[in-house]
Motif scaffolding. Structure first.
Motif, PDB file in Angstrom:
ATOM      1  N   GLU A  16      -5.745 -12.853  -2.558  1.00 45.78           N
ATOM      2  CA  GLU A  16      -5.046 -13.643  -1.529  1.00 45.78           C
ATOM      3  C   GLU A  16      -4.161 -12.785  -0.636  1.00 45.78           C
ATOM      4  O   GLU A  16      -3.733 -13.242   0.426  1.00 45.78           O
ATOM      5  CB  GLU A  16      -4.220 -14.761  -2.170  1.00 45.78           C
ATOM      6  N   ALA A  17      -3.899 -11.559  -1.022  1.00 46.68           N
ATOM      7  CA  ALA A  17      -3.061 -10.665  -0.213  1.00 46.68           C
ATOM      8  C   ALA A  17      -3.902  -9.660   0.574  1.00 46.68           C
ATOM      9  O   ALA A  17      -3.404  -8.620   1.003  1.00 46.68           O
ATOM     10  CB  ALA A  17      -2.076  -9.926  -1.105  1.00 46.68           C
ATOM     11  N   THR A  18      -5.165  -9.977   0.786  1.00 52.75           N
ATOM     12  CA  THR A  18      -6.081  -9.038   1.443  1.00 52.75           C
ATOM     13  C   THR A  18      -5.590  -8.618   2.823  1.00 52.75           C
ATOM     14  O   THR A  18      -5.609  -7.442   3.165  1.00 52.75           O
ATOM     15  CB  THR A  18      -7.487  -9.667   1.561  1.00 52.75           C
ATOM     16  N   GLY A  19      -5.148  -9.569   3.618  1.00 54.53           N
ATOM     17  CA  GLY A  19      -4.713  -9.261   4.989  1.00 54.53           C
ATOM     18  C   GLY A  19      -3.524  -8.318   5.026  1.00 54.53           C
ATOM     19  O   GLY A  19      -3.511  -7.348   5.799  1.00 54.53           O
ATOM     20  N   ASP A  20      -2.541  -8.577   4.188  1.00 52.18           N
ATOM     21  CA  ASP A  20      -1.346  -7.720   4.157  1.00 52.18           C
ATOM     22  C   ASP A  20      -1.676  -6.320   3.652  1.00 52.18           C
ATOM     23  O   ASP A  20      -1.183  -5.325   4.186  1.00 52.18           O
ATOM     24  CB  ASP A  20      -0.265  -8.340   3.269  1.00 52.18           C
ATOM     25  N   ILE A  21      -2.505  -6.265   2.626  1.00 53.73           N
ATOM     26  CA  ILE A  21      -2.873  -4.955   2.061  1.00 53.73           C
ATOM     27  C   ILE A  21      -3.670  -4.150   3.080  1.00 53.73           C
ATOM     28  O   ILE A  21      -3.426  -2.962   3.276  1.00 53.73           O
ATOM     29  CB  ILE A  21      -3.667  -5.141   0.745  1.00 53.73           C
ATOM     30  N   ARG A  22      -4.613  -4.816   3.750  1.00 55.54           N
ATOM     31  CA  ARG A  22      -5.436  -4.120   4.738  1.00 55.54           C
ATOM     32  C   ARG A  22      -4.573  -3.613   5.904  1.00 55.54           C
ATOM     33  O   ARG A  22      -4.749  -2.488   6.372  1.00 55.54           O
ATOM     34  CB  ARG A  22      -6.529  -5.036   5.248  1.00 55.54           C
ATOM     35  N   MET A  23      -3.634  -4.425   6.345  1.00 53.77           N
ATOM     36  CA  MET A  23      -2.757  -4.025   7.446  1.00 53.77           C
ATOM     37  C   MET A  23      -1.920  -2.809   7.051  1.00 53.77           C
ATOM     38  O   MET A  23      -1.817  -1.845   7.819  1.00 53.77           O
ATOM     39  CB  MET A  23      -1.836  -5.181   7.845  1.00 53.77           C
ATOM     40  N   SER A  24      -1.353  -2.845   5.859  1.00 52.97           N
ATOM     41  CA  SER A  24      -0.556  -1.707   5.389  1.00 52.97           C
ATOM     42  C   SER A  24      -1.416  -0.460   5.244  1.00 52.97           C
ATOM     43  O   SER A  24      -0.989   0.650   5.574  1.00 52.97           O
ATOM     44  CB  SER A  24       0.097  -2.041   4.058  1.00 52.97           C
TER      45      SER A  24
END
Length: 81
Positions: free
Chosen positions: A50-58
């Motif tokens: 569920e944290a894919t977007g945040d992890i990818r952005m970082s």
């Protein structure tokens, strides 16, 4: 005294090798860093999808910073020539 002068002249020739070696070390360091970031990001996404977007952005931001530092190091190395 003459052998000392010839040794110093030969040492100057090693200076032309220092820039490409420094650039190669910078590229290898950046490649290892970005690879480690990618591997850890994929592991983090697998653990918490569920944290894919945040992890990818970082991951993209940090990879860009590493790539920028490596590019700066390469430019400095080749300017030393």
């Amino acid at each position: 005294m003459l052998p000392l002068i010839t040794l110093l002249q030969q040492a100057v020739d090693f200076g032309s090798l220092a820039a490409p070696i420094g650039a190669a070390i910078a590229v290898l360091g950046a490649a290892l860093g970005i690879g480690k970031i990618g591997a850890n990001a994929m592991e983090s996404i697998a653990r918490q999808p569920e944290a894919t977007g945040d992890i990818r952005m970082s991951m993209i931001i940090v990879a860009a910073l590493i790539e920028g530092a490596a590019l700066f190091a390469i430019v400095v190395c080749f300017m030393a020539l």
